[in-house]
Design a protein around this motif. Structure first.
Motif, PDB file in Angstrom:
ATOM      1  N   ILE A 171      13.476 -18.703 -28.180  1.00  0.00           N
ATOM      2  CA  ILE A 171      14.104 -17.408 -27.858  1.00  0.00           C
ATOM      3  C   ILE A 171      14.164 -16.528 -29.107  1.00  0.00           C
ATOM      4  CG2 ILE A 171      16.289 -16.343 -27.178  1.00  0.00           C
ATOM      5  CD1 ILE A 171      16.620 -18.802 -25.267  1.00  0.00           C
ATOM      6  N   GLU A 172      14.504 -17.153 -30.254  1.00  0.00           N
ATOM      7  CA  GLU A 172      14.536 -16.382 -31.501  1.00  0.00           C
ATOM      8  C   GLU A 172      13.172 -15.788 -31.815  1.00  0.00           C
ATOM      9  OE1 GLU A 172      16.009 -18.938 -34.490  1.00  0.00           O
ATOM     10  OE2 GLU A 172      18.107 -18.863 -33.785  1.00  0.00           O
ATOM     11  N   MET A 173      12.122 -16.576 -31.640  1.00  0.00           N
ATOM     12  CA  MET A 173      10.777 -16.073 -31.876  1.00  0.00           C
ATOM     13  C   MET A 173      10.461 -14.909 -30.934  1.00  0.00           C
ATOM     14  SD  MET A 173       9.392 -17.653 -34.392  1.00  0.00           S
ATOM     15  CE  MET A 173       7.687 -17.252 -34.142  1.00  0.00           C
ATOM     16  N   GLN A 174      10.850 -15.042 -29.652  1.00  0.00           N
ATOM     17  CA  GLN A 174      10.607 -13.960 -28.692  1.00  0.00           C
ATOM     18  C   GLN A 174      11.374 -12.691 -29.070  1.00  0.00           C
ATOM     19  OE1 GLN A 174      11.588 -15.601 -24.885  1.00  0.00           O
ATOM     20  NE2 GLN A 174       9.655 -16.807 -24.729  1.00  0.00           N
ATOM     21  N   ILE A 175      12.628 -12.880 -29.528  1.00  0.00           N
ATOM     22  CA  ILE A 175      13.435 -11.720 -29.940  1.00  0.00           C
ATOM     23  C   ILE A 175      12.791 -11.042 -31.150  1.00  0.00           C
ATOM     24  CG2 ILE A 175      15.661 -11.052 -30.954  1.00  0.00           C
ATOM     25  CD1 ILE A 175      16.906 -13.279 -29.177  1.00  0.00           C
ATOM     26  N   GLN A 176      12.287 -11.891 -32.080  1.00  0.00           N
ATOM     27  CA  GLN A 176      11.652 -11.334 -33.271  1.00  0.00           C
ATOM     28  C   GLN A 176      10.402 -10.532 -32.888  1.00  0.00           C
ATOM     29  OE1 GLN A 176      10.790 -14.295 -36.142  1.00  0.00           O
ATOM     30  NE2 GLN A 176      10.001 -12.855 -37.690  1.00  0.00           N
ATOM     31  N   ARG A 177       9.598 -11.068 -31.975  1.00  0.00           N
ATOM     32  CA  ARG A 177       8.397 -10.365 -31.534  1.00  0.00           C
ATOM     33  C   ARG A 177       8.758  -9.050 -30.832  1.00  0.00           C
ATOM     34  NH1 ARG A 177       4.336 -14.030 -28.306  1.00  0.00           N
ATOM     35  NH2 ARG A 177       3.220 -12.026 -28.347  1.00  0.00           N
ATOM     36  N   ALA A 178       9.838  -9.100 -30.002  1.00  0.00           N
ATOM     37  CA  ALA A 178      10.271  -7.872 -29.310  1.00  0.00           C
ATOM     38  C   ALA A 178      10.719  -6.806 -30.320  1.00  0.00           C
ATOM     39  CB  ALA A 178      11.398  -8.191 -28.348  1.00  0.00           C
ATOM     40  N   ALA A 179      11.415  -7.227 -31.374  1.00  0.00           N
ATOM     41  CA  ALA A 179      11.874  -6.264 -32.393  1.00  0.00           C
ATOM     42  C   ALA A 179      10.683  -5.640 -33.112  1.00  0.00           C
ATOM     43  CB  ALA A 179      12.793  -6.965 -33.385  1.00  0.00           C
ATOM     44  N   GLU A 180       9.706  -6.504 -33.445  1.00  0.00           N
ATOM     45  CA  GLU A 180       8.509  -5.983 -34.119  1.00  0.00           C
ATOM     46  C   GLU A 180       7.755  -5.024 -33.209  1.00  0.00           C
ATOM     47  OE1 GLU A 180       6.305  -9.368 -35.235  1.00  0.00           O
ATOM     48  OE2 GLU A 180       7.619  -9.930 -36.926  1.00  0.00           O
ATOM     49  N   GLU A 181       7.690  -5.318 -31.906  1.00  0.00           N
ATOM     50  CA  GLU A 181       7.006  -4.449 -30.942  1.00  0.00           C
ATOM     51  C   GLU A 181       7.732  -3.106 -30.839  1.00  0.00           C
ATOM     52  OE1 GLU A 181       4.096  -3.393 -28.243  1.00  0.00           O
ATOM     53  OE2 GLU A 181       4.215  -5.156 -29.528  1.00  0.00           O
ATOM     54  N   MET A 182       9.038  -3.155 -30.811  1.00  0.00           N
ATOM     55  CA  MET A 182       9.827  -1.925 -30.705  1.00  0.00           C
ATOM     56  C   MET A 182       9.645  -1.069 -31.956  1.00  0.00           C
ATOM     57  SD  MET A 182      11.743  -0.618 -28.404  1.00  0.00           S
ATOM     58  CE  MET A 182      12.733   0.904 -28.310  1.00  0.00           C
ATOM     59  N   LYS A 183       9.590  -1.730 -33.108  1.00  0.00           N
ATOM     60  CA  LYS A 183       9.411  -1.025 -34.372  1.00  0.00           C
ATOM     61  C   LYS A 183       8.059  -0.329 -34.425  1.00  0.00           C
ATOM     62  CE  LYS A 183       9.503  -1.843 -39.356  1.00  0.00           C
ATOM     63  NZ  LYS A 183       9.644  -2.872 -40.408  1.00  0.00           N
ATOM     64  N   ALA A 184       7.025  -1.081 -33.961  1.00  0.00           N
ATOM     65  CA  ALA A 184       5.684  -0.496 -33.965  1.00  0.00           C
ATOM     66  C   ALA A 184       5.576   0.658 -32.959  1.00  0.00           C
ATOM     67  CB  ALA A 184       4.647  -1.571 -33.658  1.00  0.00           C
ATOM     68  N   TYR A 185       6.247   0.565 -31.817  1.00  0.00           N
ATOM     69  CA  TYR A 185       6.173   1.588 -30.776  1.00  0.00           C
ATOM     70  C   TYR A 185       6.872   2.873 -31.219  1.00  0.00           C
ATOM     71  CZ  TYR A 185       6.671   3.822 -26.225  1.00  0.00           C
ATOM     72  OH  TYR A 185       6.638   4.705 -25.178  1.00  0.00           O
ATOM     73  N   VAL A 186       8.001   2.717 -31.932  1.00  0.00           N
ATOM     74  CA  VAL A 186       8.778   3.888 -32.360  1.00  0.00           C
ATOM     75  C   VAL A 186       8.157   4.533 -33.596  1.00  0.00           C
ATOM     76  CG1 VAL A 186      11.066   4.618 -33.170  1.00  0.00           C
ATOM     77  CG2 VAL A 186      10.862   2.948 -31.339  1.00  0.00           C
ATOM     78  N   SER A 187       7.353   3.780 -34.371  1.00  0.00           N
ATOM     79  CA  SER A 187       6.803   4.264 -35.644  1.00  0.00           C
ATOM     80  C   SER A 187       5.894   5.490 -35.401  1.00  0.00           C
ATOM     81  CB  SER A 187       6.007   3.145 -36.330  1.00  0.00           C
ATOM     82  OG  SER A 187       5.427   3.629 -37.524  1.00  0.00           O
TER      83      SER A 187
END
Length: 676
Positions: free
Chosen positions: A574-590
């Motif tokens: 779950i931690e890995m999935q949360i980390q991937r989701a955060a990275e995806e959100m960061k890339a999308y907002v960038s």
């Protein structure tokens, strides 16, 4: 029958016959040739049978062979029990008669050779009884019988020597070696005598040396006697210890041998034996039977390959897994009634196991006792046979050999004396017979004289009276001696009984107190034993209960550990999935376009657009195919019709070509006829 013929042919092809037969040639032999083969085998057993049967009358041949077979103790088969049919088959050379004889003879050839050799000397001549009345013939016949008996003894000695392992070559070598040693010793003695003669007082010195040797030999004999006496003393002490131990055991057994103890011991033995017979031995027998049945089943089945073994192993694993699942289900159920009964079941199983272990120990102890008694008997018989003799070595062996040689010469002298005594005994026996005959003639004359005087039977009556009186006097003397001996024995027994009673009185008093003490100790022992067994059973039940609790706690701990590891793994995922989701959100907002392109959303959107374009293109192609489908089908039909038309033209062209060639051939044939 084929095995019999095969054996006969094999033996006849070997030494000393070397006939070079096979089954066909041997079976095709004529009766006369078959009889000659039989005669050759008999001649190998006894050389006197080596004759040509063509030069002999058939009756003589049958008589000679029958006597030879009878001397060899041959018994015809059951189908030829009649003597006349056997003789007829022997005369005609019948195969059913000759083949069994050959098979029997060739099987026992060395034994029959020995029997034929002995028969020449041991089959006695039959002399009519009237000829034996002559003294010369009778003496000669007795000498003949003595010679036969002597031959028997000599032959037995010869066989014994042959079987003992001694060979004449070894004996001759020993004799030659002894003669050489003798010559060397003689030369050495001569040299020493020459050397000693030059010394003064050599006679005195030789006498002193001779006395010294005699004393040394005497010392050795005394040492030997001393050693023998020591051995005898040691054996006597050992025997005394054994007898004392036996006496002690017997006294203890006699002390404990009350009717109550005997009955109790017998009851215990009966209980043990009944348990062994009714429970233990039937179980072992049933287990052995099951094992035998299983082994027979395994032996009757065909051989198993690697695939079969793998299949059996898989089945075993499946059954083990099912058993483990059933055990887990049973433990999960955890019925309280079963928990109450487990204590009694465990106690019963403990008692049964103890009973079986004690029975096995008893069986092993009995087997060890039987083996020890057997070994003791063997040792006792060996000890009685050896009688304390030592192993002879070195000089003692040489002295024993010299002693045996001297005894051998003495034995030969005694044997010669025995032969002389036997001859003298024969003469005396003959003299006794002559005197008996004379006595009989005198008795007859005396009886005739008594009959003439009218007192017949007087001498017999007088001899009978003298004999009866002598017997009576002997019986009276024996009765007197017997009564005296009995009275003395009664006195001795009474005195011995009184002595034993006086000696046993204090022991009996001491024994009574010891018996009372023994009863008290037995009672105390039984009480302590009951307490110990009850305590042991309680401890055993508590231990089993604690083992079950420990097992349940260990299983629970294992389940908790599994749950813990599972939760840890899920949390990491779950931690890995949360980390991937955060990275995806960061890339999308960038605001960086390169970062947006790296985002999974952009990648998926790009893939979706590509797939939509591909689908649109495929739909357009499908529309074009549907629109041109009918025209394409008509064109394909036209091409098929064209193909059929071309095939038809091809066939017509081939037929036209064949007809033109036939017409030309006919035309050419007609022109040929016109030319002719």
């Amino acid at each position: 029958m084929s095995e019999q013929l095969k054996f006969i042919v094999e033996q006849l092809n070997k030494e000393p016959f070397r006939k070079n037969f096979n089954l066909i040639t041997f079976d095709s032999q004529e009766p006369m040739q078959l009889l000659q083969i039989l005669n050759d085998v008999l001649a190998e057993i006894d050389p006197k049978q080596a004759v040509d049967i063509r030069e002999e009358m058939p009756e003589q041949t049958v008589k000679r062979m029958s006597s030879m077979l009878g001397m060899l103790k041959y018994k015809p088969p059951a189908t030829l029990s009649d003597v006349s049919s056997f003789r007829l088959g022997l005369v005609t050379g019948s195969k059913p008669v000759v083949h069994p004889i050959l098979h029997w003879l060739l099987q026992r050839l060395p034994e029959l050779k020995k029997r034929a050799y002995l028969a020449r000397f041991l089959v006695k001549l039959e002399v009519p009884a009237e000829f034996l009345q002559d003294d010369v013939i009778s003496d000669t016949y007795h000498q003949y019988e003595e010679l036969v008996e002597g031959f028997k003894t000599y032959h037995k000695e010869c066989e014994h020597l042959r079987s003992s392992g001694f060979s004449t070559a070894e004996i001759r070598r020993d004799i030659n070696a002894m003669e050489e040693e003798k010559e060397q010793l003689i030369k050495r003695v001569e040299r020493l005598t020459k050397r000693v003669e030059s010394v003064s007082n050599h006679q005195r010195m030789l006498e002193q040396a001779r006395q010294l040797r005699v004393e040394k030999e005497r010392e050795e004999s005394l040492m030997h006697q001393k050693q023998e006496q020591k051995n005898q003393l040691f054996q006597a002490e050992q025997r005394l210890l054994r007898l004392q131990q036996q006496l002690k055991d017997l006294r203890q057994a006699a002390a404990d041998a009350t009717p109550e103890s005997l009955m109790k011991r017998l009851e215990e033995e009966i209980k043990i034996n009944s348990y062994m017979v009714t429970e233990k031995l039937p179980k072992e027998l049933e287990g052995m039977r099951r094992t035998v049945q299983y082994m027979q089943k395994v032996a009757s089945e065909p051989a198993m390959g690697q695939a079969d073994l793998q299949e059996v192993e898989n089945k075993i694993k499946e059954v083990d897994s099912q058993i483990n699942q059933l055990i887990e289900k049973r433990m999960m159920r955890n019925d309280p009634m079963d928990d109450k009964l487990t204590l009694y079941r465990q106690q019963a199983s403990i008692i049964i196991r103890k009973k079986e272990s004690k029975a096995e120990e008893l069986q092993e102890a009995r087997e060890e006792l039987a083996a020890a008694e057997k070994e003791l008997k063997q040792r006792g018989s060996q000890g009685q046979g050896s009688q304390g003799e030592k192993v002879i070595r070195g000089d003692e062996l040489k002295r024993l050999v010299a002693k045996l040689r001297s005894k051998g010469t003495a034995y030969k002298k005694k044997k010669q004396e025995i032969a002389e005594l036997r001859a003298e005994y024969g003469v005396l026996q003959r003299t006794e017979e002559i005197l008996k005959r004379r006595h009989d003639t005198v008795q007859q004359k005396l009886q005739t004289v008594e009959a003439e005087k009218g007192i017949s039977g007087y001498s017999d009556t007088q001899e009978e009276l003298e004999r009866v009186s002598a017997i009576k006097s002997e019986l009276d003397e024996k009765k007197g001696r017997t009564l005296d001996d009995m009275s003395e024995m009664v006195k001795k027994l009474n005195s011995m009984i009184a002595e034993k009673k006086s000696a046993l009185a204090p022991l009996i008093k001491e024994l009574r107190s010891l018996r009372q003490r023994r009863g008290e100790l037995n009672q105390e022992y039984e009480e302590k034993k009951a307490q110990y067994e009850s305590c042991a059973a309680g401890l055993e039940s508590n231990r089993s209960k604690l083992e079950q609790e420990v097992k349940a706690l260990r299983e629970e701990m294992a389940q908790k550990e599994n749950r813990y590891h599972y939760i840890n793994a899920m949390s990491e995922i779950i931690e890995m999935q949360i980390q991937r989701a955060a990275e995806e959100m960061k890339a999308y907002v960038s605001s960086d376009p390169l970062e947006k392109k790296k985002a999974i959303r952009e990648v998926y959107m790009k893939n979706i657009a590509e797939q939509e374009l591909l689908g649109k293109k495929l739909r357009e192609e499908q529309k074009l195919v549907r629109e041109s489908h009918s025209a394409n089908m008509e064109q394909m039909k036209m091409w098929r019709d064209l193909e059929q038309l071309m095939e038809c033209k091809k066939q017509c062209f081939i037929r036209a070509q064949s007809q033109v060639s036939i017409g030309q051939i006919i035309q050419e044939g007609g022109e040929d006829r016109l030319v002719l």
